[in-house]
Design an enzyme around this catalytic site. Structure first.
Site, PDB file in Angstrom:
ATOM      1  N   LEU A   1       0.884  -1.158   0.000  1.00 41.50           N
ATOM      2  CA  LEU A   1       0.000   0.000   0.000  1.00 41.50           C
ATOM      3  C   LEU A   1       0.921   1.205   0.000  1.00 41.50           C
ATOM      4  CD1 LEU A   1      -2.786  -0.729   2.663  1.00 41.50           C
ATOM      5  CD2 LEU A   1      -3.120  -0.356   0.227  1.00 41.50           C
ATOM      6  N   ASP A   2       0.634   2.183  -0.826  1.00 39.69           N
ATOM      7  CA  ASP A   2       1.443   3.395  -0.851  1.00 39.69           C
ATOM      8  C   ASP A   2       1.414   4.070   0.512  1.00 39.69           C
ATOM      9  OD1 ASP A   2       2.064   3.172  -3.591  1.00 39.69           O
ATOM     10  OD2 ASP A   2       0.104   4.002  -4.091  1.00 39.69           O
ATOM     11  N   HIS A   3       2.402   4.900   0.792  1.00 39.41           N
ATOM     12  CA  HIS A   3       2.470   5.550   2.099  1.00 39.41           C
ATOM     13  C   HIS A   3       1.247   6.413   2.364  1.00 39.41           C
ATOM     14  CE1 HIS A   3       3.792   9.098  -0.149  1.00 39.41           C
ATOM     15  NE2 HIS A   3       3.543   9.793   0.934  1.00 39.41           N
TER      16      HIS A   3
ATOM     17  N   SER B   1      -1.827   5.664   1.404  1.00 38.29           N
ATOM     18  CA  SER B   1      -3.013   4.812   1.444  1.00 38.29           C
ATOM     19  C   SER B   1      -3.083   4.132   2.803  1.00 38.29           C
ATOM     20  CB  SER B   1      -2.967   3.761   0.335  1.00 38.29           C
ATOM     21  OG  SER B   1      -2.957   4.393  -0.926  1.00 38.29           O
TER      22      SER B   1
ATOM     23  N   ARG C   1      -0.312   2.496  -8.123  1.00 39.57           N
ATOM     24  CA  ARG C   1      -1.248   3.585  -7.831  1.00 39.57           C
ATOM     25  C   ARG C   1      -2.484   3.552  -8.737  1.00 39.57           C
ATOM     26  NH1 ARG C   1       0.929   6.949  -4.166  1.00 39.57           N
ATOM     27  NH2 ARG C   1      -0.268   8.796  -4.717  1.00 39.57           N
TER      28      ARG C   1
END
Length: 178
Positions: free
Chosen positions: A39-41, A43, A139
């Site tokens: 998960l992106d930072h 999210s 993303r």
């Protein structure tokens, strides 16, 4: 072993960082487990960690097409035309996405506050939707909503395959049965 983490906003999906930002090491006490996916930072939500390489592969390899469901807050009043475009698939710079399941959603009553909060503008409404996809491009949800004219403000993963976030508080872990 399989662990669910409700990853908070701003946490990197790795165990070490040289720049002082929070990482998984701040939240996961179990040793020798690794994220099954990312998960992106910016999210939040369900992140699965395991010590089982075969399980991690099954959960993350696109050929297994494990569905991932996200609760998404977007900028603007989401219209049916944009929702239909998401459902058909959206052309991104790396090609056409697979169709997704996309539905309007109300603002969830169970949702925790985000730190820092999502920006608020009186004159521009926000909308909530759920998106379930079976591919995992970089993303992807953010790029898809932006491509149909509704940039993502908040992104929370609530399900990976049969595993769900349920009522797990941010920053907490739970051991799951495999």
């Amino acid at each position: 072993m399989l662990i669910a983490l409700n990853k908070p906003f701003g946490v990197l999906c790795q165990f070490t960082a040289n720049d002082g930002r929070p990482t998984l090491a701040n939240y996961v006490r179990q040793k020798d487990v690794y994220p099954a996916g990312r998960l992106d930072h910016d999210s939040e939500g369900l992140l699965l960690l395991t010590d089982d390489g075969a399980l991690a592969h099954r959960l993350t390899d696109p050929k297994h097409k494990e569905p991932k469901t996200y609760l998404v807050q977007v900028d603007g009043a989401l219209n049916d035309e944009a929702l239909q475009a998401l459902r058909r698939g959206v052309v991104l710079n790396d090609g056409l996405t697979l169709p997704v399941v996309a539905e309007h959603a109300g603002e969830p009553s169970w949702l925790w506050p985000r730190d820092p909060p999502v920006r608020f503008r009186k004159s521009i409404p926000t909308s909530w939707l759920t998106i379930t996809l079976r591919e995992g491009r970089n993303r992807q949800v953010r790029r898809m909503t932006a491509a149909v004219g509704f940039p993502t403000l908040r992104l929370i993963r609530v399900r990976v395959g049969s595993y769900t976030l349920d009522d797990l508080p941010p920053g907490e872990t739970r051991v799951l049965k495999t």
